[in-house]
Scaffold this motif. Structure first.
Motif, PDB file in Angstrom:
ATOM      1  N   LYS A 193       0.956  -1.203   0.027  1.00 61.53           N
ATOM      2  CA  LYS A 193      -0.137  -0.045  -0.068  1.00 61.53           C
ATOM      3  C   LYS A 193       0.822   1.183  -0.030  1.00 61.53           C
ATOM      4  O   LYS A 193       1.486   1.650   0.976  1.00 61.53           O
ATOM      5  CB  LYS A 193      -0.981  -0.209   1.323  1.00 61.53           C
ATOM      6  N   LYS A 194       0.837   1.887  -1.073  1.00 61.73           N
ATOM      7  CA  LYS A 194       1.838   3.146  -1.243  1.00 61.73           C
ATOM      8  C   LYS A 194       1.093   3.976  -2.489  1.00 61.73           C
ATOM      9  O   LYS A 194       0.725   3.524  -3.499  1.00 61.73           O
ATOM     10  CB  LYS A 194       3.148   2.892  -1.309  1.00 61.73           C
ATOM     11  N   VAL A 195       1.418   5.286  -2.170  1.00 61.13           N
ATOM     12  CA  VAL A 195       0.811   6.425  -3.178  1.00 61.13           C
ATOM     13  C   VAL A 195       1.876   7.473  -3.345  1.00 61.13           C
ATOM     14  O   VAL A 195       2.324   7.797  -2.134  1.00 61.13           O
ATOM     15  CB  VAL A 195      -0.630   6.723  -2.904  1.00 61.13           C
ATOM     16  N   VAL A 196       1.801   7.786  -4.612  1.00 66.13           N
ATOM     17  CA  VAL A 196       2.535   9.060  -4.599  1.00 66.13           C
ATOM     18  C   VAL A 196       1.644  10.408  -4.991  1.00 66.13           C
ATOM     19  O   VAL A 196       0.841  10.208  -5.894  1.00 66.13           O
ATOM     20  CB  VAL A 196       3.597   9.060  -5.820  1.00 66.13           C
ATOM     21  N   LEU A 197       1.620  11.416  -4.052  1.00 61.11           N
ATOM     22  CA  LEU A 197       0.815  12.296  -4.569  1.00 61.11           C
ATOM     23  C   LEU A 197       1.631  13.641  -5.023  1.00 61.11           C
ATOM     24  O   LEU A 197       2.573  14.125  -4.394  1.00 61.11           O
ATOM     25  CB  LEU A 197       0.081  13.101  -3.186  1.00 61.11           C
ATOM     26  N   LEU A 198       1.440  13.940  -6.350  1.00 60.34           N
ATOM     27  CA  LEU A 198       2.143  15.082  -6.876  1.00 60.34           C
ATOM     28  C   LEU A 198       1.431  16.282  -6.732  1.00 60.34           C
ATOM     29  O   LEU A 198       0.140  16.420  -6.745  1.00 60.34           O
ATOM     30  CB  LEU A 198       2.487  14.906  -8.524  1.00 60.34           C
ATOM     31  N   TYR A 232     -10.513  19.887   0.995  1.00 62.44           N
ATOM     32  CA  TYR A 232      -9.000  20.591   1.121  1.00 62.44           C
ATOM     33  C   TYR A 232      -8.403  19.870  -0.173  1.00 62.44           C
ATOM     34  O   TYR A 232      -8.983  18.758  -0.655  1.00 62.44           O
ATOM     35  CB  TYR A 232      -8.017  20.023   2.352  1.00 62.44           C
ATOM     36  N   TYR A 233      -7.326  20.605  -0.955  1.00 56.71           N
ATOM     37  CA  TYR A 233      -6.755  20.048  -1.918  1.00 56.71           C
ATOM     38  C   TYR A 233      -6.170  18.571  -1.909  1.00 56.71           C
ATOM     39  O   TYR A 233      -6.519  17.829  -2.977  1.00 56.71           O
ATOM     40  CB  TYR A 233      -5.456  21.029  -2.281  1.00 56.71           C
ATOM     41  N   TYR A 234      -5.782  18.135  -0.930  1.00 57.05           N
ATOM     42  CA  TYR A 234      -5.213  16.622  -0.970  1.00 57.05           C
ATOM     43  C   TYR A 234      -6.458  15.766  -0.717  1.00 57.05           C
ATOM     44  O   TYR A 234      -6.157  14.580  -1.138  1.00 57.05           O
ATOM     45  CB  TYR A 234      -4.421  16.635   0.584  1.00 57.05           C
ATOM     46  N   GLU A 235      -7.637  16.110  -0.731  1.00 58.41           N
ATOM     47  CA  GLU A 235      -8.883  15.342  -0.652  1.00 58.41           C
ATOM     48  C   GLU A 235      -9.373  14.805  -2.101  1.00 58.41           C
ATOM     49  O   GLU A 235     -10.181  14.069  -1.973  1.00 58.41           O
ATOM     50  CB  GLU A 235     -10.106  15.811   0.059  1.00 58.41           C
ATOM     51  N   LYS A 236      -8.675  15.306  -3.062  1.00 59.29           N
ATOM     52  CA  LYS A 236      -8.853  14.904  -4.474  1.00 59.29           C
ATOM     53  C   LYS A 236      -8.351  13.505  -4.392  1.00 59.29           C
ATOM     54  O   LYS A 236      -9.097  12.728  -5.237  1.00 59.29           O
ATOM     55  CB  LYS A 236      -8.140  15.704  -5.321  1.00 59.29           C
ATOM     56  N   TYR A 237      -7.405  12.869  -3.698  1.00 56.94           N
ATOM     57  CA  TYR A 237      -7.362  11.398  -3.610  1.00 56.94           C
ATOM     58  C   TYR A 237      -8.361  10.683  -3.086  1.00 56.94           C
ATOM     59  O   TYR A 237      -8.412  11.320  -1.706  1.00 56.94           O
ATOM     60  CB  TYR A 237      -5.807  11.387  -3.259  1.00 56.94           C
ATOM     61  N   PRO A 238      -9.133   9.608  -3.418  1.00 55.47           N
ATOM     62  CA  PRO A 238      -9.896   9.058  -2.669  1.00 55.47           C
ATOM     63  C   PRO A 238      -9.316   8.075  -1.609  1.00 55.47           C
ATOM     64  O   PRO A 238      -9.150   6.735  -1.728  1.00 55.47           O
ATOM     65  CB  PRO A 238     -10.683   8.272  -3.910  1.00 55.47           C
ATOM     66  N   LYS A 256       0.275   3.684  -6.595  1.00 56.50           N
ATOM     67  CA  LYS A 256      -0.781   4.656  -7.143  1.00 56.50           C
ATOM     68  C   LYS A 256      -0.249   6.125  -7.005  1.00 56.50           C
ATOM     69  O   LYS A 256       0.647   6.502  -6.364  1.00 56.50           O
ATOM     70  CB  LYS A 256      -2.106   4.776  -5.934  1.00 56.50           C
ATOM     71  N   CYS A 257      -0.738   6.863  -8.167  1.00 55.37           N
ATOM     72  CA  CYS A 257      -0.296   8.159  -8.305  1.00 55.37           C
ATOM     73  C   CYS A 257      -1.436   8.923  -8.794  1.00 55.37           C
ATOM     74  O   CYS A 257      -2.076   8.770  -9.404  1.00 55.37           O
ATOM     75  CB  CYS A 257       0.959   8.322  -9.381  1.00 55.37           C
ATOM     76  N   ILE A 258      -1.200  10.339  -8.316  1.00 56.51           N
ATOM     77  CA  ILE A 258      -2.395  11.266  -8.593  1.00 56.51           C
ATOM     78  C   ILE A 258      -1.788  12.586  -8.542  1.00 56.51           C
ATOM     79  O   ILE A 258      -0.739  12.919  -7.639  1.00 56.51           O
ATOM     80  CB  ILE A 258      -3.513  11.196  -7.790  1.00 56.51           C
TER      81      ILE A 258
END
Length: 214
Positions: free
Chosen positions: A160-165, A200-206, A178-180
């Motif tokens: 379980k890992k994700v990159v938030l740009l 908030y802006y970070y809430e774009k990721y589900p 996952k990446c968004i």
């Protein structure tokens, strides 16, 4: 939209998220303050020592590769801030360092939201034992020049890992991660509330779907 109305909406979302979250015994581990904010968003216990502090992405990848080893090392105060320490903080958009700084092995921790080193150390020691068997790791990055770090992060043997740009899509293919792109405007923090909106802006990721494995 008033702050009072936003807070009411936020509390309703927080209670709903908690009810819908299938596994409430999780650790949300990030390289900055987002982990603690997400735990609050879902009404969860802070099961990560990285709360109210920050690592640069390179150090975060090292931490993820051998977190048990790093958690066993002493949490030491940095009393002499050399140029290397300052430049690492500048690389993630930081400014003057007017807060305590610590080292855990060869990793630097910037303790922005602590009044003193002793408070941060007590929090680290208390929370480092809470990392659960089921872990979620998140990497946040926003500047160019982190391509190699993202590639190293994606190679981690963590499911379980994700990159938030923050402001630019990543051009290369990302495998097993996952990446968004959050599309945050220049000069705005990704943890700020979007203007005239209920999120908030970070809430774009589900995050709820991600935590639930959907």
């Amino acid at each position: 939209m008033t702050d009072r109305l936003f807070r009411l909406y936020y509390e309703i979302k927080r209670k709903l998220r908690y009810r819908l979250l299938k596994n409430k015994n999780i650790s949300i581990i990030t390289n900055n303050c987002l982990g603690g904010k997400l735990a609050h968003d879902f009404g969860l216990k802070l099961n990560s020592p990285i709360v109210n502090m920050q690592m640069v992405p390179e150090d975060f990848v090292k931490f993820c590769k051998a977190y048990k080893m790093y958690l066993s090392k002493d949490f030491c105060e940095v009393t002499n801030l050399d140029n290397g320490c300052k430049e690492k903080f500048y690389s993630v958009g930081g400014g003057n360092i007017d807060f305590p700084v610590a080292n855990v092995g060869d990793i630097t921790l910037y303790l922005q939201h602590y009044q003193n080193f002793e408070e941060a150390k007590a929090a680290w020691e208390r929370r480092k034992y809470r990392i659960q068997d089921k872990k979620f790791f998140i990497l946040i990055t926003k500047k160019q020049g982190f391509e190699n770090v993202i590639e190293d992060f994606c190679k981690l043997s963590i499911e379980k890992k994700v990159v938030l740009l923050i402001d630019k899509p990543y051009k290369k293919e990302i495998k097993n991660t996952k990446c968004i792109c959050l599309d945050v405007p220049l000069g705005v923090h990704f943890m700020d509330r979007k203007k005239n909106c209920f999120y908030y802006y970070y809430e774009k990721y589900p995050f709820l779907k991600w935590f639930n494995g959907e």
